[in-house]
Motif scaffolding. Sequence first.
Motif, PDB file in Angstrom:
ATOM      1  N   VAL A  87       0.818  -1.218   0.000  1.00 31.66           N
ATOM      2  CA  VAL A  87       0.000   0.000   0.000  1.00 31.66           C
ATOM      3  C   VAL A  87       0.847   1.261   0.000  1.00 31.66           C
ATOM      4  CG1 VAL A  87      -1.677   1.315   1.362  1.00 31.66           C
ATOM      5  CG2 VAL A  87      -1.955  -1.156   1.077  1.00 31.66           C
ATOM      6  N   LYS A  88       1.959   1.255   0.692  1.00 28.98           N
ATOM      7  CA  LYS A  88       2.768   2.466   0.843  1.00 28.98           C
ATOM      8  C   LYS A  88       3.199   3.074  -0.502  1.00 28.98           C
ATOM      9  CE  LYS A  88       6.683   4.354   3.449  1.00 28.98           C
ATOM     10  NZ  LYS A  88       7.336   5.048   2.313  1.00 28.98           N
ATOM     11  N   PRO A  89       3.613   2.280  -1.504  1.00 27.02           N
ATOM     12  CA  PRO A  89       3.986   2.906  -2.778  1.00 27.02           C
ATOM     13  C   PRO A  89       2.856   3.708  -3.415  1.00 27.02           C
ATOM     14  CG  PRO A  89       4.811   0.659  -2.680  1.00 27.02           C
ATOM     15  CD  PRO A  89       3.896   0.829  -1.500  1.00 27.02           C
ATOM     16  N   LEU A  90       1.612   3.252  -3.267  1.00 24.53           N
ATOM     17  CA  LEU A  90       0.490   3.997  -3.826  1.00 24.53           C
ATOM     18  C   LEU A  90       0.263   5.290  -3.055  1.00 24.53           C
ATOM     19  CD1 LEU A  90       0.039   1.037  -4.910  1.00 24.53           C
ATOM     20  CD2 LEU A  90      -2.391   1.615  -4.994  1.00 24.53           C
ATOM     21  N   VAL A  91       0.363   5.208  -1.734  1.00 16.84           N
ATOM     22  CA  VAL A  91       0.185   6.401  -0.908  1.00 16.84           C
ATOM     23  C   VAL A  91       1.306   7.399  -1.184  1.00 16.84           C
ATOM     24  CG1 VAL A  91       0.063   7.258   1.465  1.00 16.84           C
ATOM     25  CG2 VAL A  91      -1.076   5.115   0.847  1.00 16.84           C
ATOM     26  N   ASP A  92       2.524   6.909  -1.313  1.00 18.83           N
ATOM     27  CA  ASP A  92       3.652   7.795  -1.607  1.00 18.83           C
ATOM     28  C   ASP A  92       3.484   8.471  -2.963  1.00 18.83           C
ATOM     29  OD1 ASP A  92       4.807   7.134   0.790  1.00 18.83           O
ATOM     30  OD2 ASP A  92       6.285   5.752  -0.054  1.00 18.83           O
ATOM     31  N   ARG A  93       3.011   7.711  -3.946  1.00 15.48           N
ATOM     32  CA  ARG A  93       2.793   8.321  -5.270  1.00 15.48           C
ATOM     33  C   ARG A  93       1.679   9.359  -5.215  1.00 15.48           C
ATOM     34  NH1 ARG A  93       3.889   6.615 -10.596  1.00 15.48           N
ATOM     35  NH2 ARG A  93       5.557   5.398  -9.632  1.00 15.48           N
ATOM     36  N   ALA A  94       0.643   9.086  -4.441  1.00 16.65           N
ATOM     37  CA  ALA A  94      -0.420  10.084  -4.271  1.00 16.65           C
ATOM     38  C   ALA A  94       0.139  11.357  -3.654  1.00 16.65           C
ATOM     39  CB  ALA A  94      -1.544   9.517  -3.405  1.00 16.65           C
ATOM     40  N   ALA A  95       1.035  11.216  -2.683  1.00 11.26           N
ATOM     41  CA  ALA A  95       1.657  12.387  -2.051  1.00 11.26           C
ATOM     42  C   ALA A  95       2.448  13.199  -3.070  1.00 11.26           C
ATOM     43  CB  ALA A  95       2.554  11.938  -0.898  1.00 11.26           C
ATOM     44  N   GLU A  96       3.102  12.526  -3.999  1.00  8.83           N
ATOM     45  CA  GLU A  96       3.849  13.234  -5.043  1.00  8.83           C
ATOM     46  C   GLU A  96       2.908  14.045  -5.927  1.00  8.83           C
ATOM     47  OE1 GLU A  96       6.094  10.360  -7.219  1.00  8.83           O
ATOM     48  OE2 GLU A  96       7.205   9.663  -5.457  1.00  8.83           O
ATOM     49  N   HIS A  97       1.763  13.467  -6.260  1.00  9.89           N
ATOM     50  CA  HIS A  97       0.796  14.199  -7.088  1.00  9.89           C
ATOM     51  C   HIS A  97       0.213  15.391  -6.325  1.00  9.89           C
ATOM     52  CE1 HIS A  97       0.592  11.750 -10.726  1.00  9.89           C
ATOM     53  NE2 HIS A  97       0.679  10.673  -9.971  1.00  9.89           N
ATOM     54  N   LEU A  98      -0.035  15.225  -5.048  1.00  5.85           N
ATOM     55  CA  LEU A  98      -0.548  16.348  -4.257  1.00  5.85           C
ATOM     56  C   LEU A  98       0.477  17.466  -4.186  1.00  5.85           C
ATOM     57  CD1 LEU A  98      -2.328  14.452  -1.350  1.00  5.85           C
ATOM     58  CD2 LEU A  98      -3.386  15.647  -3.268  1.00  5.85           C
ATOM     59  N   MET A  99       1.743  17.124  -4.087  1.00  3.68           N
ATOM     60  CA  MET A  99       2.787  18.145  -4.085  1.00  3.68           C
ATOM     61  C   MET A  99       2.822  18.874  -5.426  1.00  3.68           C
ATOM     62  SD  MET A  99       4.974  19.747  -2.357  1.00  3.68           S
ATOM     63  CE  MET A  99       4.998  18.670  -0.902  1.00  3.68           C
ATOM     64  N   ALA A 100       2.584  18.145  -6.516  1.00  5.42           N
ATOM     65  CA  ALA A 100       2.551  18.779  -7.835  1.00  5.42           C
ATOM     66  C   ALA A 100       1.399  19.776  -7.932  1.00  5.42           C
ATOM     67  CB  ALA A 100       2.423  17.711  -8.919  1.00  5.42           C
ATOM     68  N   VAL A 101       0.257  19.457  -7.309  1.00  6.89           N
ATOM     69  CA  VAL A 101      -0.856  20.405  -7.273  1.00  6.89           C
ATOM     70  C   VAL A 101      -0.446  21.660  -6.507  1.00  6.89           C
ATOM     71  CG1 VAL A 101      -3.212  20.800  -6.464  1.00  6.89           C
ATOM     72  CG2 VAL A 101      -2.592  18.579  -7.446  1.00  6.89           C
ATOM     73  N   ARG A 102       0.168  21.491  -5.363  1.00 10.67           N
ATOM     74  CA  ARG A 102       0.537  22.635  -4.530  1.00 10.67           C
ATOM     75  C   ARG A 102       1.565  23.531  -5.221  1.00 10.67           C
ATOM     76  NH1 ARG A 102       0.861  18.288  -0.373  1.00 10.67           N
ATOM     77  NH2 ARG A 102      -1.170  18.255   0.667  1.00 10.67           N
ATOM     78  N   ARG A 103       2.450  22.945  -6.002  1.00  9.43           N
ATOM     79  CA  ARG A 103       3.453  23.755  -6.703  1.00  9.43           C
ATOM     80  C   ARG A 103       2.816  24.693  -7.710  1.00  9.43           C
ATOM     81  NH1 ARG A 103       6.772  18.938  -6.657  1.00  9.43           N
ATOM     82  NH2 ARG A 103       6.019  18.418  -8.752  1.00  9.43           N
ATOM     83  N   ARG A 104       1.631  24.354  -8.193  1.00  3.99           N
ATOM     84  CA  ARG A 104       0.956  25.183  -9.191  1.00  3.99           C
ATOM     85  C   ARG A 104      -0.062  26.129  -8.561  1.00  3.99           C
ATOM     86  NH1 ARG A 104       2.686  20.601 -11.081  1.00  3.99           N
ATOM     87  NH2 ARG A 104       3.361  20.409 -13.253  1.00  3.99           N
ATOM     88  N   ARG A 105      -0.119  26.169  -7.241  1.00  2.00           N
ATOM     89  CA  ARG A 105      -1.182  26.893  -6.554  1.00  2.00           C
ATOM     90  C   ARG A 105      -1.267  28.367  -6.959  1.00  2.00           C
ATOM     91  NH1 ARG A 105      -1.239  25.154  -0.640  1.00  2.00           N
ATOM     92  NH2 ARG A 105       0.686  26.350  -0.506  1.00  2.00           N
ATOM     93  N   LYS A 106      -0.155  29.029  -7.113  1.00  2.00           N
ATOM     94  CA  LYS A 106      -0.165  30.456  -7.425  1.00  2.00           C
ATOM     95  C   LYS A 106      -0.598  30.734  -8.859  1.00  2.00           C
ATOM     96  CE  LYS A 106       3.328  31.733  -3.996  1.00  2.00           C
ATOM     97  NZ  LYS A 106       4.651  32.366  -3.751  1.00  2.00           N
TER      98      LYS A 106
END
Length: 292
Positions: A218-237
């Motif tokens: 399960v952890k690899p899927l959760v870790d990959r989800a965290a990477e995608h969430l970080m990509a969203v935050r980088r585009r926030r502005k």
Amino acid sequence: MPSRPAEAAQPVDVQPVDPGPIDLVRRYDHDRFLASLFAPAGLRPAIWALLAFNLEIARVREVVSQPVIGQIRLQWWRDALDEIYTGKPPRRHEVVEPLAAAIVAHGLTRTHFDTMIDGREFDLGDEPPASLDALERYLEQTSSRLIDLELEVLGVTAPAAFEAARHAGVAWGLIGLVRAVPFHAAQGRIYLPADLMAGAGIDRDVLLAGKGASAVLVKPLVDRAAEHLMAVRRRRKEIPRKAVSALLVARQAAAYLRRLVQSGYDPFDPHVNAPDPGAVFRLAVGRYLALI
């Protein structure tokens, strides 16, 4: 429910609407329903129609006994869309009629609908996705394209918002599929990547029995989800404020991600899917501070 700022206390002046879509979404897709309440009131019926359409095609596997019947149901939706986009009267159906109104009112892109339906053909089989990359492609076709359509309803054209939608949709989908492991196991279905199961030495039958969803899987899927969430935050502005309500699923995914981490990556832990009394407050903060 926790108290919240006065300015965020009244985000949900729900307008009268055909009860079909709103009832379906409120009952079967409550997380997205909560997020939709932070869209402008006049646009919510169109968003509910989209969410209801997504529910209809997502549940095909659950309501058919054979894959061929599922193919027929998906084709029914393709035919219904053909009629809408060629200007014919929509079929008398609690979702088709409001969906047609949304498509006409907002000029929604046909390709998004076709891609979502094509993606749902995968649900009709019994084999898990071959890899994490394959699973992400499936989620881009389904979860991410739904957010693209919501952005169109909201009148968003900024490329950064659609790129964020791709990442938010995949993150939401990954976390959702992990949370749904018990539900899918009970149905004899597996959405966890085959290569990860093989690498972890986890037998399919053991997983279906509810005993093999270990952290190493399960952890690899959760870790990959965290990477995608970080990509969203980088585009926030770069994301316009009017796009935020469609992207609030990123905040919801982050909250469920934290639960999975706290559970030791165990989707069978009751805490993972327990009711979240702070959801509305968290979404309100995200909407009013443009945090996604």
